[in-house]
Structure formats: C-alpha cells, structure tokens
Design a protein around this motif. Sequence first.
Motif, mmCIF file in Angstrom:
data_model
loop_
_atom_site.group_PDB
_atom_site.id
_atom_site.type_symbol
_atom_site.label_atom_id
_atom_site.label_comp_id
_atom_site.label_asym_id
_atom_site.label_seq_id
_atom_site.Cartn_x
_atom_site.Cartn_y
_atom_site.Cartn_z
ATOM 1 N N LEU A 195 -24.227 3.181 30.836
ATOM 2 C CA LEU A 195 -24.063 3.033 29.393
ATOM 3 C C LEU A 195 -23.042 1.939 29.108
ATOM 4 O O LEU A 195 -21.981 1.903 29.728
ATOM 5 N N CYS A 196 -23.353 1.060 28.144
ATOM 6 C CA CYS A 196 -22.518 -0.129 27.888
ATOM 7 C C CYS A 196 -22.405 -0.923 29.189
ATOM 8 O O CYS A 196 -21.311 -1.227 29.673
ATOM 9 N N VAL A 228 -31.957 2.761 37.885
ATOM 10 C CA VAL A 228 -30.873 2.600 36.915
ATOM 11 C C VAL A 228 -31.423 2.072 35.595
ATOM 12 O O VAL A 228 -32.240 1.146 35.570
ATOM 13 N N THR A 229 -30.962 2.676 34.515
ATOM 14 C CA THR A 229 -31.201 2.152 33.180
ATOM 15 C C THR A 229 -29.883 1.645 32.637
ATOM 16 O O THR A 229 -28.898 2.390 32.573
ATOM 17 N N GLY A 230 -29.831 0.377 32.263
ATOM 18 C CA GLY A 230 -28.640 -0.195 31.658
ATOM 19 C C GLY A 230 -28.838 -0.330 30.163
ATOM 20 O O GLY A 230 -29.811 -0.941 29.711
ATOM 21 N N VAL A 231 -27.937 0.260 29.387
ATOM 22 C CA VAL A 231 -28.000 0.203 27.934
ATOM 23 C C VAL A 231 -26.777 -0.533 27.417
ATOM 24 O O VAL A 231 -25.648 -0.235 27.815
ATOM 25 N N MET A 237 -24.453 -9.932 26.585
ATOM 26 C CA MET A 237 -24.192 -9.263 27.850
ATOM 27 C C MET A 237 -25.483 -9.021 28.621
ATOM 28 O O MET A 237 -25.569 -9.273 29.831
ATOM 29 N N LEU A 238 -26.502 -8.526 27.930
ATOM 30 C CA LEU A 238 -27.775 -8.251 28.600
ATOM 31 C C LEU A 238 -28.427 -9.534 29.092
ATOM 32 O O LEU A 238 -29.101 -9.537 30.129
ATOM 33 N N GLY A 239 -28.232 -10.638 28.375
ATOM 34 C CA GLY A 239 -28.781 -11.903 28.820
ATOM 35 C C GLY A 239 -28.183 -12.347 30.144
ATOM 36 O O GLY A 239 -28.899 -12.819 31.043
ATOM 37 N N VAL A 240 -26.859 -12.194 30.292
ATOM 38 C CA VAL A 240 -26.217 -12.516 31.558
ATOM 39 C C VAL A 240 -26.740 -11.594 32.657
ATOM 40 O O VAL A 240 -27.036 -12.039 33.780
ATOM 41 N N LEU A 285 -33.289 -2.661 31.605
ATOM 42 C CA LEU A 285 -32.240 -2.983 30.655
ATOM 43 C C LEU A 285 -32.754 -2.795 29.239
ATOM 44 O O LEU A 285 -33.881 -3.211 28.921
ATOM 45 N N SER A 286 -31.925 -2.172 28.403
ATOM 46 C CA SER A 286 -32.366 -1.818 27.057
ATOM 47 C C SER A 286 -31.260 -2.119 26.053
ATOM 48 O O SER A 286 -30.112 -1.706 26.237
#
Length: 256
Positions: free
Chosen positions: A44-45, A62-65, A71-74, A90-91
């Motif tokens: 999370l985060c 793993v799910t990344g939120v 941040m998600l782009g990197v 990634l969400s």
Amino acid sequence: MSYYTREFSAFFDAYYTGWVRGFSPRLAAFLRQSAPATRSVLDLCCGTGVTAEVLCGEGWTVTGVDRSPGMLGVARCKLGGLIDTSRLRLSEQDARHFSLPRPVDAVVCLDGALNHFLNRADLERCFARVGAVLDEGGQFLFDVFETAHFRHWDNLTLIDEADAVIAKRGVWDADSGTGMLRVSGLLEQEGRLHRVNQTLHSRYFGPDDVGKAVRSAGLVPAEHDIEASYAKCESGSCSRTAMPCRTIYRAVKPSA
C-alpha cells in the motif's frame, strides 16, 4: 495526501529510498518466518516499487497501490518485467478508498506514507480498507514517522550533487504535529534537466492514534521481532540525532 509529480518521484527514487531498500529484505524475512503460507501481498502506497520488487523476488504475488501517477510511472519503468509475468500488478488508487479483486495474506505500508494523512479520520478510513482486504489471520505491517524526522522542516537544506541541485524549506508546527515542506530544484537524468517542484504535507500520529485506528478496523495489535524503531534516514533531520526516525507496527486480522 500529497500527489507526487513525475519529476519529484524520480528524485525521490534516486535519493530517498535508502532506508526502505535496507528494510524491505528484513520485512520479507519476517513474513516468511511468521506466515509461511503467505502467497499474496498488498504493498500500500507502494511508491516507486522498491518493496514490491523485493516481495516479488520471494515468489509472492504483489499488488502495488498508490495514488501518485508519478510514483507508479517510475515503478512501471523499473519493474515492467515483473508486470509482464503477472507477478506484480500496479493500481492507481487512494489509500482511503481502495479495493482489491480478492483478499490478500498480508499488507505492508512503508516509508512514512501514512503520515501524509492530515487527520485521524483518514488514517482510520485507510485502516478500515486494510481490514476489509486482509484474509483472516493476515497481518498488516507499517511504519509511521516520529517527530524527530520532521524537525529539519523549519530550516533550509540543500542537496548539491552532480545530477541534482535541490533545496528543501518549510515549517513544522510541533504543537499541532503538522507541517509543510517545499522541495524544488533541478534533476538531471539521461542528459536532460527536469525541474522538481513539490509541496509535501505531513502529520504526526502517536501510539494512541495508531492503536485506535488499528482497533477501529477490527485488527489486533501484535508484537514483532523486527527492530522497532530506526534513528536514521536520508530524508529527515533524524540523520543528525539519536532520536528514533520511525516506529514499525504490526496488526493481525483475527480468524473467525
């Protein structure tokens, strides 16, 4: 909570992920030992994906939120191979209102991300969502910054390196436990200059705040044998004092 721009996210990944890079393998080792049946983890985060990469390396799904497209782009640029193998998803979602298609065995939230909530109601909303997505017997491991981390916000600090000239200045109000920090300057990547301009807001949450949020989510505070507090990180004034930078907490969702 603050939205991190793409430029600040790149700067953050390059300069402010040292602590989480060192801690994430210890966290993974604790998960293996304390919950051998772990198969799925929510980061999370998740930021730029430092912890998510370590957890994927352990064989977990793993799910990344994160609510920050920057941040998600990197993270996507660095971890595209893991996404292609379906090991990582990634969400872009807000930590106060997120949902998952199925429960997970563990939730982690690191590097003071929770301090970006500006009131305890938002912290409780986040923890309620964590409780909703955790499977029975699942655990939630997270950190919050202590006040020592924020004291340098009252000063001007400068990073002057070959690829970055960044100034930080702001204010930390010890009475209210809140503050604002402006981060600005230039970052060079792959021969191009990028202007960094980010304003951060944070709040201190003490043990009482955390405990109430944990219990309000139907979770139970739990012990852990990971080192409880850390006295140094490269992004805070804690690097110049023996006072703890952050505290690590653990909570468990009871089985029915």
